[in-house]
Design an enzyme around this catalytic site. Structure first.
Site, PDB file in Angstrom:
ATOM      1  N   THR A 126      12.102  29.584 -81.724  1.00 25.20           N
ATOM      2  CA  THR A 126      11.527  30.864 -81.092  1.00 25.20           C
ATOM      3  C   THR A 126      10.031  30.790 -81.796  1.00 25.20           C
ATOM      4  OG1 THR A 126      11.255  33.095 -80.923  1.00 25.20           O
ATOM      5  CG2 THR A 126      12.299  32.227 -82.897  1.00 25.20           C
TER       6      THR A 126
ATOM      7  N   ASN B   5       8.183  33.608 -81.571  1.00 24.59           N
ATOM      8  CA  ASN B   5       7.951  34.929 -81.839  1.00 24.59           C
ATOM      9  C   ASN B   5       7.941  35.510 -83.151  1.00 24.59           C
ATOM     10  OD1 ASN B   5       8.594  37.702 -81.852  1.00 24.59           O
ATOM     11  ND2 ASN B   5       8.450  37.736 -79.644  1.00 24.59           N
TER      12      ASN B   5
ATOM     13  N   ASP C 250      17.084  34.759 -76.130  1.00 26.58           N
ATOM     14  CA  ASP C 250      16.179  35.127 -75.118  1.00 26.58           C
ATOM     15  C   ASP C 250      16.447  36.647 -74.806  1.00 26.58           C
ATOM     16  OD1 ASP C 250      13.964  34.055 -73.117  1.00 26.58           O
ATOM     17  OD2 ASP C 250      15.218  35.157 -71.700  1.00 26.58           O
TER      18      ASP C 250
HETATM   19  P1  ITT Z   1      10.263  33.023 -77.704  1.00 26.22           P
HETATM   20  O1  ITT Z   1      10.572  32.666 -76.353  1.00 26.22           O
HETATM   21  O2  ITT Z   1       9.393  32.003 -78.388  1.00 26.22           O
HETATM   22  O3  ITT Z   1      11.574  33.331 -78.524  1.00 26.22           O
HETATM   23  P2  ITT Z   1       9.136  35.319 -76.433  1.00 26.22           P
HETATM   24  O4  ITT Z   1       8.276  36.488 -77.131  1.00 26.22           O
HETATM   25  O5  ITT Z   1       8.216  34.570 -75.422  1.00 26.22           O
HETATM   26  O6  ITT Z   1       9.499  34.270 -77.779  1.00 26.22           O
HETATM   27  P3  ITT Z   1      11.405  36.062 -74.713  1.00 26.22           P
HETATM   28  O7  ITT Z   1      11.056  35.046 -73.446  1.00 26.22           O
HETATM   29  O8  ITT Z   1      12.716  36.204 -75.245  1.00 26.22           O
HETATM   30  O9  ITT Z   1      10.683  35.603 -76.258  1.00 26.22           O
HETATM   31  O10 ITT Z   1      10.601  37.714 -74.537  1.00 26.22           O
HETATM   32  C1  ITT Z   1      11.112  38.711 -75.249  1.00 26.22           C
HETATM   33  C2  ITT Z   1      10.293  39.818 -75.149  1.00 26.22           C
HETATM   34  O11 ITT Z   1      10.988  41.109 -75.089  1.00 26.22           O
HETATM   35  C3  ITT Z   1       9.450  40.165 -76.559  1.00 26.22           C
HETATM   36  O12 ITT Z   1       8.081  39.308 -76.341  1.00 26.22           O
HETATM   37  C4  ITT Z   1       9.284  41.471 -76.683  1.00 26.22           C
HETATM   38  O13 ITT Z   1       8.253  42.115 -75.617  1.00 26.22           O
HETATM   39  C5  ITT Z   1      10.476  41.997 -75.704  1.00 26.22           C
HETATM   40  N1  ITT Z   1      11.534  42.446 -76.966  1.00 26.22           N
HETATM   41  C6  ITT Z   1      12.598  41.636 -77.185  1.00 26.22           C
HETATM   42  N2  ITT Z   1      13.420  41.890 -78.199  1.00 26.22           N
HETATM   43  C7  ITT Z   1      12.578  43.267 -78.819  1.00 26.22           C
HETATM   44  C8  ITT Z   1      12.810  44.115 -79.759  1.00 26.22           C
HETATM   45  O14 ITT Z   1      13.585  44.025 -80.588  1.00 26.22           O
HETATM   46  N3  ITT Z   1      11.778  45.053 -79.801  1.00 26.22           N
HETATM   47  C9  ITT Z   1      10.637  45.165 -79.024  1.00 26.22           C
HETATM   48  N4  ITT Z   1      10.834  44.333 -78.007  1.00 26.22           N
HETATM   49  C10 ITT Z   1      11.647  43.399 -77.643  1.00 26.22           C
END
Ligand code: ITT
Length: 195
Positions: A8, A10, A68
């Site tokens: 990830t 993030n 995801d």
């Molecule tokens: P990676 O793909 O690199 O892991 P990303 O942010 O693009 O990072 P995702 O495609 O899985 O990851 O998108 C997840 C989104 O959903 C994240 O950016 C948040 O906006 C939201 N999200 C997921 N879990 C969350 C949480 O625990 N609290 C708040 N928002 C969350």
């Protein structure tokens, strides 16, 4: 301790997953291994989690964990879903996404929403039997953001049982009850039972 790659980019996820994996695995972020990210072309959380896990495992030759996740809003027919990170556009910030959500929810009285997290573990890029867990966390949407903790949509995700938003929870409490916390605990239980 066994090495595991976190697939990830993030930072919010990295913080939460690191805290929960401590003591179980030697966790390495994919960015520390210069992993080149690939587009998330799937239409489901499972597809995208597998794409990310296989990509990082292919480049590092190590077992990999990917998450995801996203927010699904009942009144918006499950949106933003897999597009949660890119709701307000490809380079949207968390604030941009929250603003768009608040606007789109302005006329809706049904405030029900849940976070979904799919956690995938692969032993190798072509692992034919990945471990996959999917968990939900139910809540309601606020009309204004509150709280400083967490990331993403946490400031607008209200938890009736706690009387606050998920951005007002202490990180340990969020990990205890969140979609991600539930998914990782379940997945870890399965991984440790294989060993
Ligand atoms: P990676 O793909 O690199 O892991 P990303 O942010 O693009 O990072 P995702 O495609 O899985 O990851 O998108 C997840 C989104 O959903 C994240 O950016 C948040 O906006 C939201 N999200 C997921 N879990 C969350 C949480 O625990 N609290 C708040 N928002 C969350």
């Amino acid at each position: 301790m066994k090495k595991i790659i976190l697939a990830t980019g993030n930072e919010g996820k990295v913080r939460e997953l690191n805290a929960m994996l401590r003591g179980h695995y030697n966790v390495i972020s994919q960015s520390d291994m210069q992993v080149k990210e690939v587009p998330e072309t799937g239409t489901t959380f499972i597809e995208n989690a597998l794409i990310k896990a296989r990509n990082a495992s292919l480049q590092t030759k190590l077992p990999t964990l990917a998450d995801d996740s996203g927010l699904q809003v009942e009144a918006l027919n499950g949106e933003p879903g897999v597009y949660s990170a890119r709701y307000a556009g490809e380079s949207a910030t968390d604030n941009d996404n929250i603003e768009k959500l608040i606007l789109n929810m302005d006329q809706h009285d049904n405030r029900k929403a849940h976070f979904c997290c799919v956690m995938v573990f692969v032993k190798s890029a072509r692992d034919p039997s990945p471990v996959i867990v999917e968990k939900r966390w139910e809540g309601e949407l606020l009309r204004e953001p509150v709280g400083e903790n967490g990331f993403g949509y946490d400031p607008v995700f209200y938890l009736p049982d706690h009387g606050c938003s998920s951005a007002q929870l202490q990180p340990e409490v969020k990990n205890e009850i969140s979609h991600r916390g539930q998914a990782l605990r379940d997945l870890l239980k399965q991984l440790l039972s294989f060993e």
